[in-house]
Design a protein around this motif. Structure first.
Motif, PDB file in Angstrom:
ATOM      1  N   THR A   1     -40.583  -7.392  -2.846  1.00 29.09           N
ATOM      2  CA  THR A   1     -40.063  -6.957  -1.554  1.00 29.09           C
ATOM      3  C   THR A   1     -39.283  -8.079  -0.872  1.00 29.09           C
ATOM      4  OG1 THR A   1     -41.930  -5.447  -1.300  1.00 29.09           O
ATOM      5  CG2 THR A   1     -40.694  -6.000   0.691  1.00 29.09           C
ATOM      6  N   ILE A   2     -39.827  -9.281  -0.884  1.00 33.33           N
ATOM      7  CA  ILE A   2     -39.153 -10.419  -0.254  1.00 33.33           C
ATOM      8  C   ILE A   2     -37.851 -10.745  -0.980  1.00 33.33           C
ATOM      9  CG2 ILE A   2     -39.345 -12.915   0.126  1.00 33.33           C
ATOM     10  CD1 ILE A   2     -42.325 -12.383   0.811  1.00 33.33           C
ATOM     11  N   LEU A   3     -37.846 -10.687  -2.306  1.00 29.60           N
ATOM     12  CA  LEU A   3     -36.628 -10.955  -3.064  1.00 29.60           C
ATOM     13  C   LEU A   3     -35.542  -9.920  -2.782  1.00 29.60           C
ATOM     14  CD1 LEU A   3     -38.043 -12.136  -6.507  1.00 29.60           C
ATOM     15  CD2 LEU A   3     -36.899 -13.505  -4.760  1.00 29.60           C
ATOM     16  N   VAL A   4     -35.927  -8.668  -2.648  1.00 32.68           N
ATOM     17  CA  VAL A   4     -34.945  -7.618  -2.326  1.00 32.68           C
ATOM     18  C   VAL A   4     -34.352  -7.847  -0.946  1.00 32.68           C
ATOM     19  CG1 VAL A   4     -34.718  -5.153  -1.807  1.00 32.68           C
ATOM     20  CG2 VAL A   4     -35.873  -5.869  -3.886  1.00 32.68           C
ATOM     21  N   VAL A   5     -35.188  -8.167   0.030  1.00 32.78           N
ATOM     22  CA  VAL A   5     -34.699  -8.419   1.387  1.00 32.78           C
ATOM     23  C   VAL A   5     -33.779  -9.637   1.413  1.00 32.78           C
ATOM     24  CG1 VAL A   5     -35.430  -9.117   3.707  1.00 32.78           C
ATOM     25  CG2 VAL A   5     -36.605  -7.254   2.541  1.00 32.78           C
ATOM     26  N   LEU A   6     -34.141 -10.698   0.709  1.00 34.01           N
ATOM     27  CA  LEU A   6     -33.296 -11.887   0.664  1.00 34.01           C
ATOM     28  C   LEU A   6     -31.952 -11.597  -0.009  1.00 34.01           C
ATOM     29  CD1 LEU A   6     -35.825 -14.753  -0.140  1.00 34.01           C
ATOM     30  CD2 LEU A   6     -34.599 -14.344   1.981  1.00 34.01           C
ATOM     31  N   ASN A   7     -31.960 -10.809  -1.072  1.00 31.85           N
ATOM     32  CA  ASN A   7     -30.707 -10.452  -1.732  1.00 31.85           C
ATOM     33  C   ASN A   7     -29.825  -9.594  -0.836  1.00 31.85           C
ATOM     34  OD1 ASN A   7     -31.070 -11.849  -4.115  1.00 31.85           O
ATOM     35  ND2 ASN A   7     -32.139 -10.169  -5.107  1.00 31.85           N
ATOM     36  N   LEU A   8     -30.420  -8.664  -0.099  1.00 29.25           N
ATOM     37  CA  LEU A   8     -29.640  -7.855   0.834  1.00 29.25           C
ATOM     38  C   LEU A   8     -29.061  -8.716   1.949  1.00 29.25           C
ATOM     39  CD1 LEU A   8     -31.844  -4.647   1.100  1.00 29.25           C
ATOM     40  CD2 LEU A   8     -29.615  -4.865   0.015  1.00 29.25           C
ATOM     41  N   TRP A   9     -29.837  -9.654   2.458  1.00 24.71           N
ATOM     42  CA  TRP A   9     -29.369 -10.548   3.514  1.00 24.71           C
ATOM     43  C   TRP A   9     -28.210 -11.406   3.008  1.00 24.71           C
ATOM     44  CZ3 TRP A   9     -29.271 -11.321   8.474  1.00 24.71           C
ATOM     45  CH2 TRP A   9     -28.886 -12.556   8.958  1.00 24.71           C
ATOM     46  N   THR A  10     -28.343 -11.939   1.806  1.00 24.42           N
ATOM     47  CA  THR A  10     -27.284 -12.771   1.230  1.00 24.42           C
ATOM     48  C   THR A  10     -26.012 -11.953   1.010  1.00 24.42           C
ATOM     49  OG1 THR A  10     -28.948 -14.122   0.128  1.00 24.42           O
ATOM     50  CG2 THR A  10     -26.713 -14.299  -0.688  1.00 24.42           C
ATOM     51  N   ALA A  11     -26.153 -10.739   0.515  1.00 24.98           N
ATOM     52  CA  ALA A  11     -24.982  -9.882   0.297  1.00 24.98           C
ATOM     53  C   ALA A  11     -24.294  -9.556   1.617  1.00 24.98           C
ATOM     54  CB  ALA A  11     -25.395  -8.605  -0.423  1.00 24.98           C
ATOM     55  N   ALA A  12     -25.072  -9.260   2.656  1.00 21.13           N
ATOM     56  CA  ALA A  12     -24.484  -8.958   3.964  1.00 21.13           C
ATOM     57  C   ALA A  12     -23.789 -10.187   4.548  1.00 21.13           C
ATOM     58  CB  ALA A  12     -25.571  -8.466   4.926  1.00 21.13           C
ATOM     59  N   ARG A  13     -24.404 -11.352   4.412  1.00 22.10           N
ATOM     60  CA  ARG A  13     -23.798 -12.588   4.922  1.00 22.10           C
ATOM     61  C   ARG A  13     -22.490 -12.904   4.206  1.00 22.10           C
ATOM     62  NH1 ARG A  13     -27.186 -17.299   3.365  1.00 22.10           N
ATOM     63  NH2 ARG A  13     -25.943 -17.024   1.508  1.00 22.10           N
ATOM     64  N   ASP A  14     -22.475 -12.748   2.895  1.00 21.05           N
ATOM     65  CA  ASP A  14     -21.251 -13.007   2.137  1.00 21.05           C
ATOM     66  C   ASP A  14     -20.166 -11.984   2.456  1.00 21.05           C
ATOM     67  OD1 ASP A  14     -22.536 -15.137   1.007  1.00 21.05           O
ATOM     68  OD2 ASP A  14     -22.957 -14.130  -0.910  1.00 21.05           O
ATOM     69  N   SER A  15     -20.554 -10.739   2.688  1.00 24.98           N
ATOM     70  CA  SER A  15     -19.579  -9.707   3.041  1.00 24.98           C
ATOM     71  C   SER A  15     -18.936  -9.990   4.393  1.00 24.98           C
ATOM     72  CB  SER A  15     -20.240  -8.335   3.070  1.00 24.98           C
ATOM     73  OG  SER A  15     -20.727  -7.998   1.802  1.00 24.98           O
ATOM     74  N   VAL A  16     -19.719 -10.446   5.340  1.00 26.93           N
ATOM     75  CA  VAL A  16     -19.177 -10.784   6.657  1.00 26.93           C
ATOM     76  C   VAL A  16     -18.231 -11.969   6.553  1.00 26.93           C
ATOM     77  CG1 VAL A  16     -19.805 -11.688   8.936  1.00 26.93           C
ATOM     78  CG2 VAL A  16     -21.066  -9.773   7.969  1.00 26.93           C
ATOM     79  N   ALA A  17     -18.585 -12.959   5.752  1.00 30.90           N
ATOM     80  CA  ALA A  17     -17.711 -14.130   5.586  1.00 30.90           C
ATOM     81  C   ALA A  17     -16.388 -13.727   4.923  1.00 30.90           C
ATOM     82  CB  ALA A  17     -18.414 -15.192   4.752  1.00 30.90           C
ATOM     83  N   THR A  18     -16.452 -12.860   3.931  1.00 28.26           N
ATOM     84  CA  THR A  18     -15.233 -12.393   3.272  1.00 28.26           C
ATOM     85  C   THR A  18     -14.388 -11.554   4.223  1.00 28.26           C
ATOM     86  OG1 THR A  18     -16.376 -12.386   1.150  1.00 28.26           O
ATOM     87  CG2 THR A  18     -14.355 -11.106   1.294  1.00 28.26           C
ATOM     88  N   ALA A  19     -15.029 -10.718   5.017  1.00 28.60           N
ATOM     89  CA  ALA A  19     -14.282  -9.887   5.969  1.00 28.60           C
ATOM     90  C   ALA A  19     -13.588 -10.757   7.021  1.00 28.60           C
ATOM     91  CB  ALA A  19     -15.221  -8.893   6.640  1.00 28.60           C
ATOM     92  N   LYS A  20     -14.261 -11.789   7.497  1.00 31.62           N
ATOM     93  CA  LYS A  20     -13.633 -12.686   8.472  1.00 31.62           C
ATOM     94  C   LYS A  20     -12.415 -13.374   7.874  1.00 31.62           C
ATOM     95  CE  LYS A  20     -17.580 -13.777  11.404  1.00 31.62           C
ATOM     96  NZ  LYS A  20     -18.497 -14.820  11.873  1.00 31.62           N
ATOM     97  N   LEU A  21     -12.521 -13.763   6.612  1.00 37.15           N
ATOM     98  CA  LEU A  21     -11.394 -14.412   5.940  1.00 37.15           C
ATOM     99  C   LEU A  21     -10.244 -13.436   5.749  1.00 37.15           C
ATOM    100  CD1 LEU A  21     -10.376 -16.986   4.528  1.00 37.15           C
ATOM    101  CD2 LEU A  21     -11.293 -16.040   2.410  1.00 37.15           C
ATOM    102  N   MET A  22     -10.541 -12.204   5.371  1.00 40.22           N
ATOM    103  CA  MET A  22      -9.489 -11.208   5.147  1.00 40.22           C
ATOM    104  C   MET A  22      -8.801 -10.798   6.456  1.00 40.22           C
ATOM    105  SD  MET A  22      -9.100 -10.642   2.011  1.00 40.22           S
ATOM    106  CE  MET A  22      -9.767 -11.992   1.109  1.00 40.22           C
ATOM    107  N   HIS A  23      -9.519 -10.858   7.559  1.00 45.00           N
ATOM    108  CA  HIS A  23      -8.912 -10.497   8.839  1.00 45.00           C
ATOM    109  C   HIS A  23      -7.977 -11.589   9.365  1.00 45.00           C
ATOM    110  CE1 HIS A  23     -10.655  -6.630   9.784  1.00 45.00           C
ATOM    111  NE2 HIS A  23     -11.790  -7.053   9.258  1.00 45.00           N
ATOM    112  N   GLN A  24      -7.957 -12.742   8.728  1.00 43.14           N
ATOM    113  CA  GLN A  24      -7.033 -13.810   9.124  1.00 43.14           C
ATOM    114  C   GLN A  24      -5.667 -13.655   8.472  1.00 43.14           C
ATOM    115  OE1 GLN A  24      -8.940 -17.482   8.145  1.00 43.14           O
ATOM    116  NE2 GLN A  24     -10.386 -17.354   9.841  1.00 43.14           N
TER     117      GLN A  24
END
Length: 95
Positions: free
Chosen positions: A28-51
């Protein structure tokens, strides 16, 4: 043979509940950490693409064959973030 298997099952039985509990929480903890990491990376990529300023440039054609008339090889990519040929659209009705 049957007595050996029965002896092993009865010997392991007290440890099964704690092992399953720890395993379930670890998964359960590994799944939550993987989801958090994926969401964080997606936000970082979206911020870069919006530039990328291409859609607001007067040289941007909005055509999939020729996206930019000045630098078509870098249009809508990360390389276009600091494009030296960027000119903002002055009148959006003309472009």
């Amino acid at each position: 043979m049957l007595e050996l298997i029965s002896f092993l099952i009865h010997g392991i039985q007290p440890f099964l509940v704690p092992i399953c509990f720890i395993t379930a929480w670890t998964v359960t903890i590994l799944v939550v950490l993987n989801l958090w990491t994926a969401a964080r990376d997606s936000v970082a990529t979206a911020k870069l693409m919006h530039q990328i300023p291409c859609s607001g440039c007067q040289f941007f054609t909005d055509n999939y064959r020729l996206k930019c008339t000045v630098r078509p090889s870098i249009a809508n990519t990360e390389e276009a973030i600091n494009c030296m040929d960027y000119q903002p659209k002055t009148n959006p009705y003309l472009y």
